[in-house]
Design a protein around this motif. Sequence first.
Motif, PDB file in Angstrom:
ATOM      1  N   GLN A  70      59.452   9.985 -32.334  1.00 62.89           N
ATOM      2  CA  GLN A  70      58.533  10.816 -33.098  1.00 62.89           C
ATOM      3  C   GLN A  70      59.352  11.700 -34.038  1.00 62.89           C
ATOM      4  OE1 GLN A  70      56.490  11.369 -29.325  1.00 62.89           O
ATOM      5  NE2 GLN A  70      56.986   9.236 -29.678  1.00 62.89           N
ATOM      6  N   CYS A  71      59.786  12.875 -33.587  1.00 61.73           N
ATOM      7  CA  CYS A  71      60.648  13.683 -34.457  1.00 61.73           C
ATOM      8  C   CYS A  71      62.079  13.151 -34.425  1.00 61.73           C
ATOM      9  CB  CYS A  71      60.617  15.156 -34.059  1.00 61.73           C
ATOM     10  SG  CYS A  71      61.647  15.570 -32.642  1.00 61.73           S
ATOM     11  N   GLY A  72      62.446  12.466 -33.344  1.00 66.39           N
ATOM     12  CA  GLY A  72      63.768  11.873 -33.239  1.00 66.39           C
ATOM     13  C   GLY A  72      64.803  12.718 -32.524  1.00 66.39           C
ATOM     14  N   PHE A  73      64.468  13.937 -32.208  1.00 59.64           N
ATOM     15  CA  PHE A  73      65.466  14.822 -31.589  1.00 59.64           C
ATOM     16  C   PHE A  73      65.967  14.267 -30.262  1.00 59.64           C
ATOM     17  CE2 PHE A  73      66.853  18.423 -29.036  1.00 59.64           C
ATOM     18  CZ  PHE A  73      67.729  19.036 -29.900  1.00 59.64           C
ATOM     19  N   CYS A  74      65.078  13.761 -29.438  1.00 50.23           N
ATOM     20  CA  CYS A  74      65.475  13.283 -28.116  1.00 50.23           C
ATOM     21  C   CYS A  74      65.896  11.822 -28.124  1.00 50.23           C
ATOM     22  CB  CYS A  74      64.324  13.459 -27.135  1.00 50.23           C
ATOM     23  SG  CYS A  74      62.951  12.305 -27.427  1.00 50.23           S
ATOM     24  N   CYS A  96      61.367  15.179 -23.858  1.00 53.12           N
ATOM     25  CA  CYS A  96      60.786  14.971 -25.181  1.00 53.12           C
ATOM     26  C   CYS A  96      59.696  16.020 -25.361  1.00 53.12           C
ATOM     27  CB  CYS A  96      60.194  13.572 -25.306  1.00 53.12           C
ATOM     28  SG  CYS A  96      59.407  13.277 -26.909  1.00 53.12           S
ATOM     29  N   ARG A  97      59.731  16.718 -26.463  1.00 59.15           N
ATOM     30  CA  ARG A  97      58.762  17.777 -26.703  1.00 59.15           C
ATOM     31  C   ARG A  97      57.723  17.386 -27.750  1.00 59.15           C
ATOM     32  NH1 ARG A  97      58.897  19.471 -22.200  1.00 59.15           N
ATOM     33  NH2 ARG A  97      60.490  20.930 -21.536  1.00 59.15           N
ATOM     34  N   CYS A  98      57.700  16.139 -28.122  1.00 59.41           N
ATOM     35  CA  CYS A  98      56.709  15.712 -29.121  1.00 59.41           C
ATOM     36  C   CYS A  98      55.423  15.270 -28.432  1.00 59.41           C
ATOM     37  CB  CYS A  98      57.307  14.632 -30.008  1.00 59.41           C
ATOM     38  SG  CYS A  98      58.493  15.333 -31.191  1.00 59.41           S
TER      39      CYS A  98
HETATM   40 FE1  FES Z   1      60.610  14.671 -30.704  1.00 60.87          FE
HETATM   41 FE2  FES Z   1      61.219  13.470 -28.436  1.00 60.87          FE
HETATM   42  S1  FES Z   1      60.676  12.547 -30.325  1.00 60.87           S
HETATM   43  S2  FES Z   1      61.482  15.534 -28.934  1.00 60.87           S
END
Ligand code: FES
Length: 105
Positions: free
Chosen positions: A49-53, A85-87
């Motif tokens: 999603q956001c890609g952070f994790c 994951c926070r998304c």
């Molecule tokens: Fe956004 Fe997992 S994709 S924190």
Amino acid sequence: MLVDGEPRLACITLAASMQGRRIETIESLATQGRLSALQRAFHERLGTQCGFCTPGMIMAAEALLRREPRPTEAQIREALSGNLCRCTGYVKIIESVLAAAEARR
Ligand code: FES
């Protein structure tokens, strides 16, 4: 990241303690610019999603798929339990790992 094939949290690993160890990161999974089956599955199944994790999720999943090529959903959840994951949740992430396992058969 993977250290000698085992998942490890890069953010709390002292680089100096890694001398002589085999380190694999998300970048090492692609071959000649082509995404691995697992990376492709995260892209196609919207596991990112956001890609952070995403790097941590993929590397933890990579370690799982190497030792268990046909994981159950419960095994996937357990393997990824150290990655948050926070998304939008974990459904698409789990589906991505299952799709990658299917693609690697
Ligand atoms: Fe956004 Fe997992 S994709 S924190």
